[in-house]
Design a protein around this motif. Sequence first.
Motif, short mmCIF file in Angstrom:
data_model
loop_
_atom_site.label_atom_id
_atom_site.label_comp_id
_atom_site.label_asym_id
_atom_site.label_seq_id
_atom_site.Cartn_x
_atom_site.Cartn_y
_atom_site.Cartn_z
N TRP A 179 0.84 -1.19 0.00
CA TRP A 179 0.00 0.00 0.00
C TRP A 179 0.87 1.24 0.00
O TRP A 179 1.86 1.32 0.72
CB TRP A 179 -0.89 0.03 1.23
N MET A 180 0.49 2.22 -0.80
CA MET A 180 1.07 3.56 -0.77
C MET A 180 -0.07 4.53 -1.06
O MET A 180 -1.11 4.14 -1.58
CB MET A 180 2.16 3.74 -1.84
N TYR B 238 4.42 11.20 -10.96
CA TYR B 238 3.61 10.55 -9.94
C TYR B 238 4.21 10.87 -8.58
O TYR B 238 5.42 10.70 -8.39
CB TYR B 238 3.59 9.03 -10.14
N VAL B 239 3.39 11.33 -7.65
CA VAL B 239 3.83 11.62 -6.29
C VAL B 239 3.25 10.54 -5.39
O VAL B 239 2.03 10.35 -5.35
CB VAL B 239 3.40 13.02 -5.83
N LEU B 240 4.13 9.83 -4.69
CA LEU B 240 3.72 8.70 -3.85
C LEU B 240 4.20 8.92 -2.43
O LEU B 240 5.22 9.58 -2.19
CB LEU B 240 4.30 7.40 -4.41
N GLN B 241 3.48 8.33 -1.48
CA GLN B 241 3.85 8.42 -0.08
C GLN B 241 3.81 7.04 0.54
O GLN B 241 2.82 6.30 0.39
CB GLN B 241 2.91 9.34 0.69
N CYS B 242 4.88 6.68 1.23
CA CYS B 242 4.99 5.40 1.92
C CYS B 242 4.67 5.60 3.40
O CYS B 242 4.59 6.72 3.90
CB CYS B 242 6.39 4.84 1.77
N SER B 243 4.55 4.49 4.11
CA SER B 243 4.23 4.55 5.53
C SER B 243 5.44 4.90 6.40
O SER B 243 5.28 5.33 7.54
CB SER B 243 3.61 3.23 5.99
N ASP C 247 10.29 1.96 4.27
CA ASP C 247 9.44 1.47 3.18
C ASP C 247 9.73 2.25 1.90
O ASP C 247 9.81 1.68 0.81
CB ASP C 247 7.97 1.60 3.60
N ARG C 248 9.90 3.57 2.04
CA ARG C 248 10.22 4.40 0.86
C ARG C 248 11.54 3.95 0.24
O ARG C 248 11.65 3.80 -0.97
CB ARG C 248 10.28 5.87 1.26
N ALA C 249 12.55 3.70 1.07
CA ALA C 249 13.86 3.27 0.56
C ALA C 249 13.74 1.94 -0.19
O ALA C 249 14.35 1.76 -1.25
CB ALA C 249 14.86 3.15 1.71
N ALA C 250 12.94 1.02 0.35
CA ALA C 250 12.77 -0.29 -0.31
C ALA C 250 12.05 -0.14 -1.65
O ALA C 250 12.43 -0.76 -2.65
CB ALA C 250 12.00 -1.23 0.62
N TRP C 251 10.98 0.68 -1.69
CA TRP C 251 10.27 0.92 -2.96
C TRP C 251 11.19 1.57 -3.98
O TRP C 251 11.21 1.17 -5.15
CB TRP C 251 9.02 1.77 -2.73
N LEU C 252 11.95 2.58 -3.56
CA LEU C 252 12.85 3.27 -4.49
C LEU C 252 13.89 2.32 -5.06
O LEU C 252 14.18 2.34 -6.26
CB LEU C 252 13.53 4.47 -3.81
#
Length: 142
Positions: free
Chosen positions: A44-45, A118-123, A127-132
Motif C-alpha cells: 500500500w502507498m 507521480y507523487v507517492l507516499q509510503c508509511s 518502506d520508501r527506501a525499499a520501494w525506491l
Amino acid sequence: PLQPARAAPTPPADDSPDEDEEEQIVLAQRASAESLSGTGRTGWMHKKGGGFSAGRMQGHPFARRNWKQRWFVLSGARLFYHANPREAPLGVIELGDDVTTEISEDTYFRVLTRGRTYVLQCSSNGDRAAWLESIRAACSLG
C-alpha cells in the motif's frame, strides 16, 4: 382455461470484462504471482491525484490534487496500481531507462515519466527506501 402469457426471460446483464479489462486482470494476476515468488514487490502507498477538472488548465488552483490509498504491484518494468488487491488495475506506470525518481520530504517520493510525474507516499522512510530500490532496479529492465 386460458393461461396468462409469459414474458420472455430477460437475459442476464453482461458483466463480463472486455478484452482490455481481461488483459489487465491477467497482467495483474501474473504480477501478483511474481511478487509472491520474490521477483516483484507489492504494498500500500498513497498516490496523489494528478488530474484536473474539465476545462481547467493544469496547475490551476482548483486542479484535483487529492490523495488516494492504492495497492501497488511492481512486476518487471511495470508498476500497477489498484483500488484494492482483488480488483483490476486502475493504471500502470511504465518504467524504463527514461524514468527517474526523486526523494521528497518525509516519506514522499516522485516517479517522473515522459508524460507525467507521480507523487507517492509510503508509511515509513524504510518502506520508501525499499520501494525506491525496487523501482530503480525495474527501470533498468525497461
